[in-house]
Design a protein around this motif. Structure first.
Motif, short mmCIF file in Angstrom:
data_model
loop_
_atom_site.label_atom_id
_atom_site.label_comp_id
_atom_site.label_asym_id
_atom_site.label_seq_id
_atom_site.Cartn_x
_atom_site.Cartn_y
_atom_site.Cartn_z
N ALA A 1 -3.72 58.05 31.87
CA ALA A 1 -3.84 56.86 32.72
C ALA A 1 -4.52 55.75 31.93
O ALA A 1 -5.52 55.99 31.24
CB ALA A 1 -4.63 57.18 33.98
N LEU A 2 -3.99 54.54 32.06
CA LEU A 2 -4.56 53.37 31.39
C LEU A 2 -4.85 52.30 32.44
O LEU A 2 -3.96 51.91 33.19
CB LEU A 2 -3.60 52.82 30.35
N GLU A 3 -6.10 51.85 32.48
CA GLU A 3 -6.49 50.78 33.39
C GLU A 3 -6.39 49.44 32.66
O GLU A 3 -6.93 49.28 31.57
CB GLU A 3 -7.93 51.01 33.88
N LEU A 4 -5.73 48.48 33.28
CA LEU A 4 -5.48 47.20 32.62
C LEU A 4 -6.71 46.30 32.57
O LEU A 4 -6.78 45.40 31.74
CB LEU A 4 -4.32 46.47 33.31
N GLY A 5 -7.64 46.48 33.47
CA GLY A 5 -8.84 45.64 33.46
C GLY A 5 -8.65 44.36 34.25
O GLY A 5 -7.56 44.07 34.74
N PRO A 6 -9.73 43.59 34.43
CA PRO A 6 -11.05 43.77 33.80
C PRO A 6 -11.82 44.97 34.38
O PRO A 6 -11.59 45.37 35.50
CB PRO A 6 -11.77 42.46 34.15
N GLY A 7 -12.73 45.49 33.55
CA GLY A 7 -13.54 46.62 33.97
C GLY A 7 -12.90 47.95 33.67
O GLY A 7 -11.78 48.04 33.16
N ALA A 8 -13.62 49.02 34.02
CA ALA A 8 -13.15 50.37 33.74
C ALA A 8 -13.47 51.32 34.89
O ALA A 8 -13.46 52.54 34.71
CB ALA A 8 -13.79 50.88 32.44
N ALA A 9 -13.72 50.79 36.08
CA ALA A 9 -14.15 51.63 37.20
C ALA A 9 -13.08 52.62 37.63
O ALA A 9 -13.38 53.78 37.95
CB ALA A 9 -14.56 50.75 38.38
N LEU A 10 -11.81 52.20 37.65
CA LEU A 10 -10.76 53.08 38.16
C LEU A 10 -10.52 54.26 37.22
O LEU A 10 -10.35 55.39 37.67
CB LEU A 10 -9.45 52.30 38.33
N SER A 11 -10.49 53.99 35.91
CA SER A 11 -10.26 55.07 34.96
C SER A 11 -11.40 56.07 35.00
O SER A 11 -11.19 57.29 34.89
CB SER A 11 -10.07 54.51 33.55
N ARG A 12 -12.62 55.59 35.19
CA ARG A 12 -13.77 56.51 35.26
C ARG A 12 -13.71 57.34 36.54
O ARG A 12 -14.01 58.54 36.52
CB ARG A 12 -15.06 55.70 35.19
N MET A 13 -13.35 56.72 37.66
CA MET A 13 -13.24 57.47 38.90
C MET A 13 -12.17 58.54 38.80
O MET A 13 -12.36 59.68 39.25
CB MET A 13 -12.92 56.53 40.07
N LEU A 14 -11.02 58.17 38.23
CA LEU A 14 -9.91 59.13 38.14
C LEU A 14 -10.28 60.30 37.24
O LEU A 14 -10.02 61.46 37.57
CB LEU A 14 -8.66 58.43 37.61
N HIS A 15 -10.92 60.02 36.10
CA HIS A 15 -11.28 61.11 35.20
C HIS A 15 -12.35 62.01 35.81
O HIS A 15 -12.34 63.24 35.61
CB HIS A 15 -11.78 60.55 33.86
N ALA A 16 -13.28 61.42 36.57
CA ALA A 16 -14.31 62.23 37.23
C ALA A 16 -13.69 63.16 38.27
O ALA A 16 -14.14 64.31 38.43
CB ALA A 16 -15.35 61.33 37.88
N ARG A 17 -12.66 62.69 38.94
CA ARG A 17 -12.04 63.50 40.00
C ARG A 17 -11.02 64.48 39.42
O ARG A 17 -10.87 65.60 39.93
CB ARG A 17 -11.37 62.58 41.02
N HIS A 18 -10.32 64.06 38.36
CA HIS A 18 -9.29 64.90 37.73
C HIS A 18 -9.49 64.89 36.22
O HIS A 18 -8.81 64.15 35.49
CB HIS A 18 -7.89 64.39 38.10
#
Length: 310
Positions: A267-284
């Motif tokens: 998964a690649l988050e386009l930004g700005p920020g990195a909240a979604l990628s961190r949430m997804l990796h923490a959950r999966h």
């Protein structure tokens, strides 16, 4: 297992003064960004907005700027990365997701973000002071009586004991007092509208009309619906779900689970920020997750993706 890519488009919260710098290093992305910013008709020089947090986090500015950033970043990488298996967007990011999925031109996604922000700001006439808060350490079900007492509603479900709620800022002090007493932690978010709650109901029908005027097409890549976590393939369903999510809760935890269930491996988050990628990796944790904001160059993003798809 074959490699499957998901593109994540963020909502508000990750804006910063350098949010366009990486996209500006690519000539095509920079030209697209100029077109998008022209459509946004911000009325204030961009550098002045980026230097002023009050402006940068205002709903009117934030929504089109976030969509413009996502579209420009996607333009910078899209010709050199594998075709995504699906796209998911968080809040205003769901509008950008349809741009990434080919259902809207980039300038139309920004124009829709402008309309969405204007319509949502118009809802402030009936409730002038609104607030969004993040609550952790407490399930929504356990917090519901306190939220109801203070006139707050579920806005985004992000986990079993984390969620975002919105309501009247007039009772925010009372909510801040009661949530810790129930065992939770509350953080006030830098967003002045109670997105994804009934406070925004008057904006739903007008935004559906705006989506129709912009001739949203069937997405070439499935987009996850924020309110149902279903994969959306048709324009009519996209219009219904995109407009309804203004005033209905976002099921982001379910969207993250849907990514895993669809076999997403990267998964690649386009930004700005990195909240979604961190949430997804923490959950999966089995999903390799990065955000464009974590890279120093567009080339670095492409290299990381290529390594996973070789």
């Amino acid at each position: 297992m074959s490699t499957r890519l998901a593109i994540l488009c963020p909502g508000q919260g990750g804006q910063h003064p350098a949010m366009f710098d990486l996209a500006r290093t690519d000539p095509q992305a920079s030209a697209l960004l100029d077109n998008c910013l022209s459509v946004a008709r911000l009325g204030i020089p961009l550098q002045e907005i980026l230097a002023d947090n009050d402006l940068l986090f205002s709903n009117r500015m934030a929504q089109p700027l976030i969509v413009a950033a996502a579209m420009a970043t996607w333009e910078a990488i899209r010709h050199d990365v594998p075709a995504p298996a699906l796209v998911a967007g968080y809040s205003i990011g769901e509008v950008a997701a349809y741009g990434v999925a080919g259902a809207l031109a980039a300038v139309d996604t920004v124009a829709l973000a402008v309309s969405r922000a204007r319509l949502m700001d118009g809802c402030m006439k009936t409730m002038p002071e609104q607030a969004l808060v993040a609550i952790s350490g407490l399930s929504y079900r356990a917090a519901a009586p306190v939220l109801q007492q203070c006139g707050f509603h579920l806005a985004i479900a992000t986990g079993e004991d984390t969620f975002i709620a919105g309501g009247s800022a007039r009772l925010l002090v009372e909510l801040q007092r009661l949530i810790p007493g129930s065992g939770g932690h509350l953080t006030v978010l830098p967003v002045a509208v109670a997105s994804h709650t009934p406070c925004m109901a008057p904006a739903v029908a007008p935004f559906a009309e705006a989506l129709g005027r912009h001739r949203l097409a069937d997405p070439a890549i499935p987009v996850l619906s924020g309110i149902s976590a279903e994969q959306v393939f048709r324009a009519d369903k996209a219009i219904s779900h995109l407009s309804r999510q203004i005033a209905e809760p976002i099921r982001w935890a379910d969207c993250m689970d849907a990514c895993a269930e669809a076999g997403v491996t990267v998964a690649l988050e386009l930004g700005p920020g990195a909240a979604l990628s961190r949430m997804l990796h923490a959950r999966h944790p089995q999903i390799e997750c990065r955000a464009v904001a974590e890279f120093r160059s567009i080339g670095g993003v492409k290299t990381w993706l290529t390594r996973h798809f070789d």
